[in-house]
Design a protein around this motif. Structure first.
Motif, PDB file in Angstrom:
ATOM      1  N   GLY A  21      12.055   2.150  -5.186  1.00 30.92           N
ATOM      2  CA  GLY A  21      10.629   2.059  -4.163  1.00 30.92           C
ATOM      3  C   GLY A  21      10.717   2.583  -2.426  1.00 30.92           C
ATOM      4  O   GLY A  21      10.501   3.644  -2.346  1.00 30.92           O
ATOM      5  N   ILE A  22      10.258   1.348  -1.983  1.00 28.29           N
ATOM      6  CA  ILE A  22      10.137   2.223  -0.037  1.00 28.29           C
ATOM      7  C   ILE A  22      10.704   1.719   0.767  1.00 28.29           C
ATOM      8  O   ILE A  22      11.525   0.194   0.132  1.00 28.29           O
ATOM      9  N   PRO A  23      11.286   1.537   2.168  1.00 28.08           N
ATOM     10  CA  PRO A  23      12.288   0.002   1.984  1.00 28.08           C
ATOM     11  C   PRO A  23      11.395  -0.301   3.034  1.00 28.08           C
ATOM     12  O   PRO A  23      10.142  -0.428   3.324  1.00 28.08           O
ATOM     13  N   GLU A  62       0.852  -1.867  -0.043  1.00 26.37           N
ATOM     14  CA  GLU A  62       0.078   0.291   0.135  1.00 26.37           C
ATOM     15  C   GLU A  62       1.079   1.329  -0.010  1.00 26.37           C
ATOM     16  O   GLU A  62       0.660   2.009  -0.589  1.00 26.37           O
ATOM     17  N   LEU A  63       2.006   1.624   0.891  1.00 28.24           N
ATOM     18  CA  LEU A  63       2.900   2.223   0.811  1.00 28.24           C
ATOM     19  C   LEU A  63       3.271   2.617  -0.641  1.00 28.24           C
ATOM     20  O   LEU A  63       3.171   3.909  -1.318  1.00 28.24           O
ATOM     21  N   SER A  64       3.159   1.377  -1.308  1.00 27.57           N
ATOM     22  CA  SER A  64       4.405   2.175  -2.227  1.00 27.57           C
ATOM     23  C   SER A  64       3.837   2.376  -2.859  1.00 27.57           C
ATOM     24  O   SER A  64       3.642   2.549  -4.375  1.00 27.57           O
ATOM     25  N   THR A  65       2.314   2.064  -4.034  1.00 30.49           N
ATOM     26  CA  THR A  65       1.302   2.826  -4.930  1.00 30.49           C
ATOM     27  C   THR A  65       1.263   4.276  -3.976  1.00 30.49           C
ATOM     28  O   THR A  65       1.116   5.249  -5.312  1.00 30.49           O
ATOM     29  N   PHE A  66       1.960   4.648  -2.678  1.00 30.85           N
ATOM     30  CA  PHE A  66       1.694   6.503  -2.789  1.00 30.85           C
ATOM     31  C   PHE A  66       3.239   7.209  -3.551  1.00 30.85           C
ATOM     32  O   PHE A  66       3.463   7.982  -2.791  1.00 30.85           O
ATOM     33  N   LEU A  93       2.861  11.415  -7.187  1.00 33.17           N
ATOM     34  CA  LEU A  93       3.944  10.603  -5.632  1.00 33.17           C
ATOM     35  C   LEU A  93       3.535  11.693  -4.677  1.00 33.17           C
ATOM     36  O   LEU A  93       4.012  12.625  -4.944  1.00 33.17           O
ATOM     37  N   TRP A  94       3.362  10.923  -3.318  1.00 31.79           N
ATOM     38  CA  TRP A  94       3.590  11.428  -2.184  1.00 31.79           C
ATOM     39  C   TRP A  94       5.423  11.585  -1.791  1.00 31.79           C
ATOM     40  O   TRP A  94       6.067  10.484  -2.422  1.00 31.79           O
ATOM     41  N   PRO A  95       5.588  12.698  -1.309  1.00 32.13           N
ATOM     42  CA  PRO A  95       7.321  13.045  -1.195  1.00 32.13           C
ATOM     43  C   PRO A  95       7.027  12.281  -0.160  1.00 32.13           C
ATOM     44  O   PRO A  95       6.500  12.048   1.425  1.00 32.13           O
ATOM     45  N   ILE A  96       8.093  11.519   0.361  1.00 34.10           N
ATOM     46  CA  ILE A  96       8.942  11.383   1.864  1.00 34.10           C
ATOM     47  C   ILE A  96       8.822  12.245   3.070  1.00 34.10           C
ATOM     48  O   ILE A  96       9.530  13.497   3.155  1.00 34.10           O
ATOM     49  N   PRO A  97       8.261  11.978   4.092  1.00 32.04           N
ATOM     50  CA  PRO A  97       7.832  12.924   4.871  1.00 32.04           C
ATOM     51  C   PRO A  97       9.396  13.853   5.392  1.00 32.04           C
ATOM     52  O   PRO A  97      10.331  12.693   5.700  1.00 32.04           O
ATOM     53  N   ASN A 114      14.403   0.318  -0.746  1.00 32.30           N
ATOM     54  CA  ASN A 114      14.681  -0.651  -2.235  1.00 32.30           C
ATOM     55  C   ASN A 114      13.831  -0.628  -3.205  1.00 32.30           C
ATOM     56  O   ASN A 114      13.794   0.615  -3.242  1.00 32.30           O
ATOM     57  N   THR A 115      14.523  -0.852  -4.105  1.00 32.53           N
ATOM     58  CA  THR A 115      14.494  -0.939  -5.444  1.00 32.53           C
ATOM     59  C   THR A 115      12.400  -1.471  -5.798  1.00 32.53           C
ATOM     60  O   THR A 115      12.619  -2.021  -4.635  1.00 32.53           O
ATOM     61  N   VAL A 116      11.340  -1.059  -6.449  1.00 29.33           N
ATOM     62  CA  VAL A 116      10.081  -1.337  -6.028  1.00 29.33           C
ATOM     63  C   VAL A 116       9.955  -2.972  -6.962  1.00 29.33           C
ATOM     64  O   VAL A 116       9.341  -3.500  -6.154  1.00 29.33           O
TER      65      VAL A 116
END
Length: 521
Positions: A183-185, A164-168, A499-503, A206-208
């Motif tokens: 991707g995301i961690p 879910e986080l990866s889609t945002f 995309l949303w920015p990383i906080p 990590n990569t997607v």
């Protein structure tokens, strides 16, 4: 080794690990006065830890000092509200989700910041459960069968939350060859020591491709380990169903079909489209939903029946309401009341249309519908139309299964083999059906995300929307497609706002991620 308490460790990981020294943590009192070691020292306490994990999924913490003081981030309500308001099929009528709806967020905006923070808080709870239960089994506190069931459930929540986080926060799988883009961690360590805080502090994205591979590995493991069959906790079938969603994003059509076929005979669609919501804890279609109770729910500022029904903060958009593909006598337009309370699929107020899928505006006990069988069928329908040798007859059969129950006269209104003679046309019809069937269930953003640069039904960025605020009643009059006015411009796929920015709070805490912010932010 010193013991660091579960809730505080989660807070450190979710808010910013660099600020949480071991001494500061140990100087604070734990929420429930139960340490990590004690939390997994008896079957009863282990069960409480599992329930705490689901509480984190259902309610979260948001910006509260109360670990149960959140706003439904991620799985209790926010996935619906954020997934809807990022798309064009709803209208944000107030200011509550305005920054999401109009894409005027930044790295400090609460809605996207706490999606990340509460998402990783939940992930850390899942990791602590996996580690704690593993030790409990080794120490003979619980049996391996019970332990595996708990571990499988934790892996399921870990997987779906990362996905879910990866889609945002990350581009879709097909953005680069081999999905090698950021991707995301993917966090797999439960944080309960300073050494683990220090180690995780250095972890980057990590990569997607890596994220999806780990998601699928966790879901495969969950499928093999879970024995639970309750709707409101992770099950083997929930893991299977969610894999059809993941493989759809990966464009692995054969695997979508393979996983979906495993569920044949396990679920049936409710006879009427509102059956899922008439009995949202006991119907034949829901596969995994989040439990809410009168004493335990996201509250007035997040509960689905509060935001979508009682407070009317989000309406159906005229864009989808007036779409010709949605027949005027479709049962998903049904509007009925009992003693003034909506009991159908929609209700009107000042001429505007709102969903009635979430009905308990007093105690907020409506389940949050994470995944149901209608989605599995439409995932499979799309996969059959897209695979290397398209099977349009099977696509049609599966599409009609979902759509026909909503038709006033299936014999005359059902799609036929002549309706869609190409894969592109068939996929277009399936995507439109998804917009209607899952309206106000948070699914639109996921489709917008995965259809970027699609070969058959491409979407470029975020479509234009009706202006934030209350549309006039005239905008909802059926008979012609909606052609405007709009008010929120389309956002190209190349725009950083896609995309949303990383906080910012995460960037301030994590020196590795500080150099890996999404471009343009």
């Amino acid at each position: 080794m010193k013991t660091i308490f579960k809730y505080l460790a989660i807070t450190c990981l979710g808010i910013g690990m660099v600020s949480c020294s071991e001494e500061a943590i140990l100087d604070l009192s734990p929420i429930n006065n139960i340490s990590i070691d004690d939390a997994f020292s008896s079957p009863t306490l282990i069960e409480s830890s599992i329930n705490g994990m689901y509480n984190a999924a259902a309610i979260g913490q948001y910006n509260s000092t109360n670990p149960n003081g959140g706003r439904g981030y991620v799985w209790g309500a926010a996935f619906v509200e954020q997934g809807d308001t990022r798309g064009e099929d709803v209208v944000n009528t107030a200011t509550f989700y305005q920054l999401t709806y109009t894409a005027t967020y930044d790295a400090t905006t609460a809605n996207n910041v706490y999606y990340w923070i509460d998402g990783y808080r939940l992930i850390n709870r899942a990791n602590l459960v996996i580690e704690g239960v593993t030790k409990a089994v080794e120490n003979g506190i619980i049996s391996s069968e019970i332990g595996n069931n708990y571990i499988g459930q934790a892996k399921f929540l870990r997987a779906i939350t990362h996905f879910e986080l990866s889609t945002f926060f990350a581009r879709p799988y097909n953005f680069s060859s081999g999905a090698t883009h950021p991707g995301i961690p993917y966090r797999e360590v439960g944080i309960d020591t300073q050494a683990e805080i220090d180690s995780e502090l250095l972890k980057g994205r990590n990569t997607v491709a890596e994220v999806y591979a780990k998601v699928l590995a966790d879901l495969d493991s969950a499928e093999s380990l879970i024995t639970n069959t309750q709707l409101t906790k992770a099950s083997k079938n929930a893991a299977i169903a969610f894999k059809t969603r993941v493989y759809l994003h990966m464009r692995n059509w054969n695997k979508v079909i393979e996983e979906g076929n495993k569920l044949a005979g396990a679920y049936t669609l409710t006879a009427e489209p509102d059956g899922v919501f008439d009995d949202n804890y006991g119907n034949t279609e829901s596969i995994f939903s989040i439990l809410h109770a009168a004493t335990n729910n996201p509250g007035v500022n997040a509960a689905l029946a509060s935001q979508y029904n009682r407070r009317r903060l989000v309406s159906v958009s005229p864009i989808i309401w007036r779409d010709p593909s949605w027949l005027v006598d479709d049962k998903r337009r049904s509007e009925t009341y009992e003693a003034g309370v909506p009991t159908g699929m929609v209700f009107t107020f000042s001429g505007r249309v709102y969903t009635a899928k979430y009905r308990d505006g007093v105690n907020y006990t409506d389940a949050a519908p994470v995944i149901r069988y209608a989605e599995v069928l439409l995932n499979m329908a799309e996969a059959h139309a897209r695979k290397s040798t398209p099977d349009l007859l099977m696509s049609l059969e599966l599409l009609n299964k979902v759509r026909n129950r909503a038709l006033a006269s299936p014999l005359t209104q059902a799609y036929t083999v002549a309706s869609f003679t190409t894969p592109a046309a068939m996929v277009g019809a399936i995507i439109k059906e998804r917009r209607i069937e899952f309206l106000m269930e948070g699914r639109r953003w996921s489709d917008i995300h995965r259809l970027q640069n699609d070969d058959l039904q491409p979407i470029d960025g975020i479509p234009q929307k009706v202006a934030n605020g209350n549309p006039p009643a005239s905008a909802f009059v059926l008979g012609t497609p909606y052609t405007g006015p709009y008010g929120v411009d389309a956002i190209p796929g190349t725009d950083p706002r896609f995309l949303w920015p990383i906080p910012q709070v995460e960037l301030d805490a994590n020196p590795t991620l500080a150099g890996q912010q999404n471009p343009g932010w």
